[in-house]
Design an enzyme around this catalytic site. Structure first.
Site, PDB file in Angstrom:
ATOM      1  CE1 TYR A   1      29.464 -25.463 -41.702  1.00 10.23           C
ATOM      2  CE2 TYR A   1      30.665 -24.016 -40.197  1.00 10.23           C
ATOM      3  CZ  TYR A   1      29.768 -24.195 -41.224  1.00 10.23           C
ATOM      4  OH  TYR A   1      29.174 -23.097 -41.794  1.00 10.23           O
TER       5      TYR A   1
ATOM      6  CD  GLU B   1      28.632 -24.173 -45.046  1.00  3.08           C
ATOM      7  OE1 GLU B   1      28.114 -24.654 -46.069  1.00  3.08           O
ATOM      8  OE2 GLU B   1      27.989 -23.866 -44.029  1.00  3.08           O
TER       9      GLU B   1
END
Ligand code: GDP
Ligand code: MN
Length: 398
Positions: free
Chosen positions: A109, A197
């Site tokens: 992530y 992101e």
């Protein structure tokens, strides 16, 4: 402003972030062609909507043939995809992105956000990619690495290496990871993003670092200096009520209740919504008309608020500092005389020339409910809505 995954990937790749080969399609047949153009024997078909969580909602499908791609796309196009980020109404699928599928070993992530408390860009990363960051912070909080960028010196290479070490990136891939981190940071900074992101960022089976998903959000107030980003806006992904308001220079937030709110100032809007809830009601929306509440602006505001079919009462809450209550009252009277509304209107005025304002409302002969305080206004609006509900119980479910 949000953009689509394929657009974010295109932007990030210009900054050196490696992304899979992919191609956009506007129909199932086109998706089939795109796969043949890309070549290979395994593809991913991804619904392009402004929301994450598509994988779990059926918006990301692995396909082994063009027939499968066409079938997967057919099940997507024109439908609303409901994910945990879209709300129950979902977001329409009008574009799909076809990518060559990539086998991978690890999911990471990676997020770049504006951290308001440190007033810096913060990098949030975790070795537990694939799940949403909320889930990671609930289940594997220790896996999260945070790092803030000192604005005077920018994002330094040692800092990027530190993140790579904390994520246990193999030594042979450190340099690629550093390039990816620096590319994201430069994209964030140069394009006035508020969020970048990548989830997941993967280590592929052939040892490359690749962004399998990408999401970017931009600062609306900086879009004027990035026309090429502003152009990426996709109104099909926005609440139509909010787009209409934005096009008219008004600040509108659509909600799910029955009381429409016309307010000046965002802080007052928050307080108004809290008070409505305290009085037992639910706001349908709030519309911030800003400083200059001219009759035209007030009339526009009424039209917008009432274009939402769920509105059963309108609460106007104006605090006049620079503004004047008598002007606002004139605006309300003009707006309601020109376009009579079919729902009760509660008006609370405070500040400059409030007596004169209230007198104008009273003398107008219009069915306006005057209120003396915010609590009083909220209670009156909730009572008006409940009355309406009692008269017309069918509407209760809307
Ligand atoms: P999201 O659910 O909206 O965040 O969509 P993602 O693009 O993140 O896709 C969801 C999941 O699908 C990812 O976490 C991956 O596990 C998987 N996925 C996406 N692209 C690929 C790919 O090219 N190959 C493989 N094997 N899996 C993929
Ligand atoms: Mn994702």
């Amino acid at each position: 402003m949000d953009i689509h995954e394929y657009q974010a990937k295109e932007l990030l790749s210009r900054f050196g972030v490696i992304v899979p080969q992919g191609s956009l399609a506007y129909s199932p047949e086109q998706a089939g062609y795109r796969a043949r153009e890309l070549g290979g024997d395994r593809w991913i078909v991804k619904a392009q909507v402004h929301a994450g969580g598509r994988g779990k909602a059926g918006g990301v499908r692995l396909c082994d043939s063009d027939q499968e791609i066409i079938a997967a796309s057919e099940s997507m196009f024109g439908r609303k995809l409901v994910t945990h980020q879209t709300g129950s109404e979902g977001k329409g699928i009008y574009r799909v992105y076809v990518e060559a599928a990539v086998p991978f070993e690890r999911e990471i992530y990676l997020g770049f956000v504006l951290d308001r408390s440190s007033q810096r860009v913060m990098i949030v990363a975790s070795s537990e990619g694939g799940m949403e960051i909320e889930e990671i912070s609930a289940k594997k909080p220790d896996s999260i690495v945070r790092s803030t960028v000192e604005p005077a010196v920018g994002f330094r290479e040692f800092q990027a290496r530190e993140i790579a070490f904390a994520l246990d990136i193999p030594a042979a891939l450190t340099q690629q990871m550093v390039r990816t981190l620096q590319g994201c940071y430069r994209a964030f900074r140069d394009l006035d993003a508020t969020m970048v992101e990548i989830n997941p960022l993967v280590i592929t089976s052939d040892n490359r670092i690749l962004a399998l998903d990408a999401k970017m959000t931009f600062d609306d107030n900086a879009l004027f200096r990035h026309p090429q980003i502003a152009e990426l806006r996709d109104k099909s992904q926005e609440d139509p009520r909010e787009s209409r308001a934005a096009d008219r220079g008004l600040n509108y937030i659509g909600l799910v209740g029955n009381i429409g709110c016309i307010v000046n100032g965002a802080g007052l809007a928050m307080a108004t919504m809290d008070t409505i809830k305290l009085a037992g009601g639910e706001p349908a929306n709030f519309l911030d008309i800003g400083g200059g509440a001219t009759p035209e602006r007030v009339a526009k505001a009424f039209r917008l608020v009432l274009s939402d079919g769920n509105v059963r009462a309108v609460l106007v809450n104006i605090f006049a500092g620079i503004n004047r209550c008598d002007w606002v009252a004139e605006g309300v009277v003009k707006a309601l005389t020109a376009n009579p509304v079919g729902v009760p209107v509660v008006v609370r005025l405070a500040g400059t020339n409030v007596e004169e304002g209230l007198r104008i409302l009273e003398n107008s002969g219009l069915p306006i409910i005057g209120a003396t305080s915010l609590m009083d206004a909220a209670e009156q609006a909730v009572a008006a809505w409940k009355n309406d509900q009692a008269r017309d119980p069918e509407e209760e479910t809307s």
